[in-house]
Scaffold this motif. Sequence first.
Motif, short mmCIF file in Angstrom:
data_model
loop_
_atom_site.label_atom_id
_atom_site.label_comp_id
_atom_site.label_asym_id
_atom_site.label_seq_id
_atom_site.Cartn_x
_atom_site.Cartn_y
_atom_site.Cartn_z
N ASP A 180 0.85 -1.18 0.00
CA ASP A 180 0.00 0.00 0.00
C ASP A 180 0.90 1.24 0.00
O ASP A 180 1.25 1.78 1.05
N TRP A 181 1.30 1.67 -1.21
CA TRP A 181 2.29 2.74 -1.30
C TRP A 181 1.73 4.08 -0.85
O TRP A 181 2.47 4.94 -0.38
N THR B 258 -0.19 4.78 1.68
CA THR B 258 0.00 4.96 3.12
C THR B 258 1.44 5.31 3.45
O THR B 258 1.71 6.20 4.25
N VAL B 259 2.37 4.60 2.80
CA VAL B 259 3.80 4.88 3.05
C VAL B 259 4.12 6.32 2.66
O VAL B 259 4.78 7.05 3.41
N LEU C 47 2.85 8.73 5.22
CA LEU C 47 3.68 8.75 6.44
C LEU C 47 4.97 9.52 6.20
O LEU C 47 5.40 10.30 7.05
N ALA D 45 0.03 10.78 11.47
CA ALA D 45 0.37 9.39 11.21
C ALA D 45 -0.85 8.49 11.41
O ALA D 45 -1.11 7.59 10.62
N ALA D 46 -1.62 8.77 12.46
CA ALA D 46 -2.83 7.97 12.72
C ALA D 46 -3.80 8.11 11.56
O ALA D 46 -4.39 7.11 11.10
N ASP E 292 -7.69 12.00 17.77
CA ASP E 292 -6.29 11.76 17.48
C ASP E 292 -5.45 12.97 17.84
O ASP E 292 -4.35 12.86 18.38
N LEU F 170 -2.70 6.09 8.63
CA LEU F 170 -2.88 4.65 8.84
C LEU F 170 -4.35 4.26 8.89
O LEU F 170 -4.68 3.11 9.17
N PHE G 265 1.74 12.73 15.47
CA PHE G 265 0.95 11.57 15.89
C PHE G 265 -0.40 11.53 15.17
O PHE G 265 -0.78 10.51 14.59
N THR H 165 -10.91 9.33 13.43
CA THR H 165 -11.39 10.10 14.57
C THR H 165 -10.42 11.26 14.80
O THR H 165 -9.68 11.29 15.78
N SER I 118 -7.03 5.94 10.66
CA SER I 118 -7.90 6.38 11.73
C SER I 118 -8.73 7.57 11.24
O SER I 118 -8.22 8.46 10.57
#
Lengths: 177, 511
Positions: free
Chosen positions: A99-100, A102-103, A106, A133-134, A145, A137, A130, A141, A139
Motif C-alpha cells: 500500500d504505497w 499509506t507509506v 507517512l 500518522a494515525a 487523534d 494509517l 501523531f 477520529t 484512523s
Amino acid sequence: MSTTHENTAPAPAHDRAAPAQDRAQYGVAALLAAVGAYTIYDATTLTVGFGDPVGPRVFPYVIGSTMVVLGLLLVVATVRGDKPEGEQGEDVDLTQPADWLTVAKLVGVLLFTIVTIDWLGWAISGGLLFAGAAWSLGSRTTIRDLIVGLVMSVASWYGFYVGLGIPLTPGIGEGIL
Amino acid sequence: MDSLDLLANGLAAALTPENLLYAVIGVLLGTFVGVLPGIGPAMAVALLLPVTFGLEPTQAFIMFAGIYYGGMYGGSTTSILLNTPGESSSVMTAIEGNKMAKKGRAAQALATAAIGSFIAGTIGTMLVVFFAPALAKIAVEIGAPSFFAIIVLAMVLVTSLLGASRLRGFISLFLGLTFGLVGLDLNTGQPRLSFDQPLLADRLDIVIVAVGIFALGEALWVAAHLRRKPLEIIPVGQPWMGKDDWGRSWKPWLRGTAIGFPFGAVPAGGAETPTFLSYVLERKLSKKKDEFGNGAIEGVAGPEAANNASAAGTFVPLLAMGIPVTATSAVMLAALTSYGIQPGPQLMTDQADLVWTLLASLLIGNALLLIINLPMAPLWAKLLSIPRPYLYSGILFFATLGAYAANQQPFDVFLLLVFGLVGFMMRRFALPVLPLIIGVILGPLMETRFREALAISGGDVSGLFNESLALVVYAIAVLVIVTPLVLRMVRPATTGPSGPADSEDKELVER
C-alpha cells in the motif's frame, strides 16, 4: 526458521509462466553499485598524510569495490531466479500488494515535522505528527487523534524537561509551556 | 571468589532505593513496549534509549537491564497469545505456546515461559559473572592485530551463520560498513562521504541509525502491508502452574539454559539455533511425543529458557571484547558508546564499577520481572488489542522524539527518515538487519585497529599476522566460511545443526 529457507534459489527457475524474477532487485543492485562507486570516488578526493602507512583511502576503496561486486552478484542471483521473501510480522499481511499511498503519506507527515519542528516546537509538532500518522494509517477520529497526540507531546515535553533536564524546542509555545 | 566480591559490590551499588526505582521503571517500560505487537527487544531498547539521555551511566544501565529482560518477556507473551512471534527466536515458543493457549492453558504457558526465563536468565548471568573477568584478563593482552582478527571473525559469524542467504548477509554488512565510513577520518581528520554537510562530518549517531532501521523501518513496512482484519487474541487469567506442570518444566528449563548459554557466549548463531535445538531435544526426550505440535509444555519451557540463557551469554563477548552478536546487544553497545565509553577489551578494567553494577542489575531486573509481571499478565495482554493506527503512530512519535532529543536538530529527524526507508528496503528484500548494525558499530573500530597494526609494522602486511592469536582467529573464520560449502558438496541433502552443548548439558543438569 533458517531450516525452511535454506535452498531458495533452485526451485522456481524453470517456471516460465509466473514472473521468474523479482525485477525490483535490479534496482537494489544498481543502488549498491552506485553507493560503492561513489564511495570509491569520494576516497580519491582525500589526501594521504605522511607517516600513515594505511591512510584514509584504503577502507573506502575496499568497502566501495566490494559493494560494486555485491551489486553484480545480486544481479546474477536475480537472473538465476532468486526471490527475496519479505519479512513476516504480527500485523503484516503479505498476500496483499504493498500500500504505497499509506507509506507516502507517512513520509509526508515526517517531512512536514522536519520542516516545521524548529518553528512550531515539539509540543505542537509532535502532536501533529501523531495525529497525521494515525490519519495516514486509517484512523478517522481526527479530533480525538489530535487530542491524544497533543497530550503525548506535551507530556513528553514536560517529561524530558522535568525528569531529564532536557528542554526540547519550545518553538511558538515558548513562554506558555 | 573474586568475582563474587565484585558482584556483591555491584549489588550494593544497584540496590539503593533510587536505583531500584530505575530498575522497576525499566522492567515496566520494557515489558510495555515488548508486549506491543511488532516490537521486539531490540526495537524496545532502541526506542527507549532517549529516556536515559539525562541519567548517570550507572542509572541508565540499571534501566537498560530492566528494559532488556522486560522486552524479552513481553515478546513471549505476544507469541503465546497471538501466535505471531515478534522475532525468529520466539518461533518455537509460538508453536507450542499458542497451541496451549488455544486449549485453555494460556496461563500455564505464560507461567512456564516467565519462570523458565527467570531461571535461565539468573543462571546465565551468574555464568557471565564467572566467565567474563577471565576472558577480559586475556582480552587486555590482545594486541591490535588480534583484535582486528576478532572483529573480522565476529562479522563473518554474524553474516554467514545468521539468516538464509550469505549474499544478503554480506550486502547488509557492507551497507553498514559504508555508513560507518561517514564522518571525519579518525587519523587525518578529513571528512569522508559527508557531502560537505558539517552535520554529517560528526559521524552518524548510532542511536539514530538503530531507531531508523528497527523502529521506523518496521513501522513503514507494516504500514505498507497492514493486516486489515483484527487479530484473534486469546484471553488469559492469572498465570499459574499445577504440580504436574512444574514436574514437566524444571528439566527443560535447565537443559534449555545449558544449550542456550554457550551459543550466546561463543557468538555462534544467535538465539535461533539454541531455541530450535532445545525444542528438538525436548521432543526427543519426552514420553508424550504426540503432545508435541499440540501444546506440550516442555516445548515452551525449553526454548524460552534457551532464548534467555543465550541472551545472557551474549554479555560475555559484549563485556569482554565489546563485540555485540545480537541486534539487542548491538543497541546496548550503541547506548554504551553514547556515554563516551569505548567498547573493547579494556571495558572490564576501565569501567569495572559500571560493568559490575550492570551485571548486578541484570540479576535484579530478572527477579523484578517475575515479581512484578507475573501478576500483571492479564493487564499486559490487554495491550495486544490497541488500535493499530495508534500503535504505529506511537512508534513514529517515539522514534522521532528519540532522534530529535539527542541534539535537537531537524536534520537528525531527516536522517531518521532516510534510515527508516533503508530499513523498509531491507525488509522488502529480505536483507538481515543485524549485519548492518554490526558494520556501523564495528567498522570504525576495525579500521582503527587495522591502521594501528600496520603503523606499528611500518606498513608491512605481516603486521596483521604477527600474533599467534590472530592466526588462530583467522583459521576459525576460514573454517566458518569453508565448512558449509564443503558440506554442501559432500552431502547435498540438508544437514541438521549439530549441537556442541552435550557436555555442558550433563554438567549443568547434575548441579
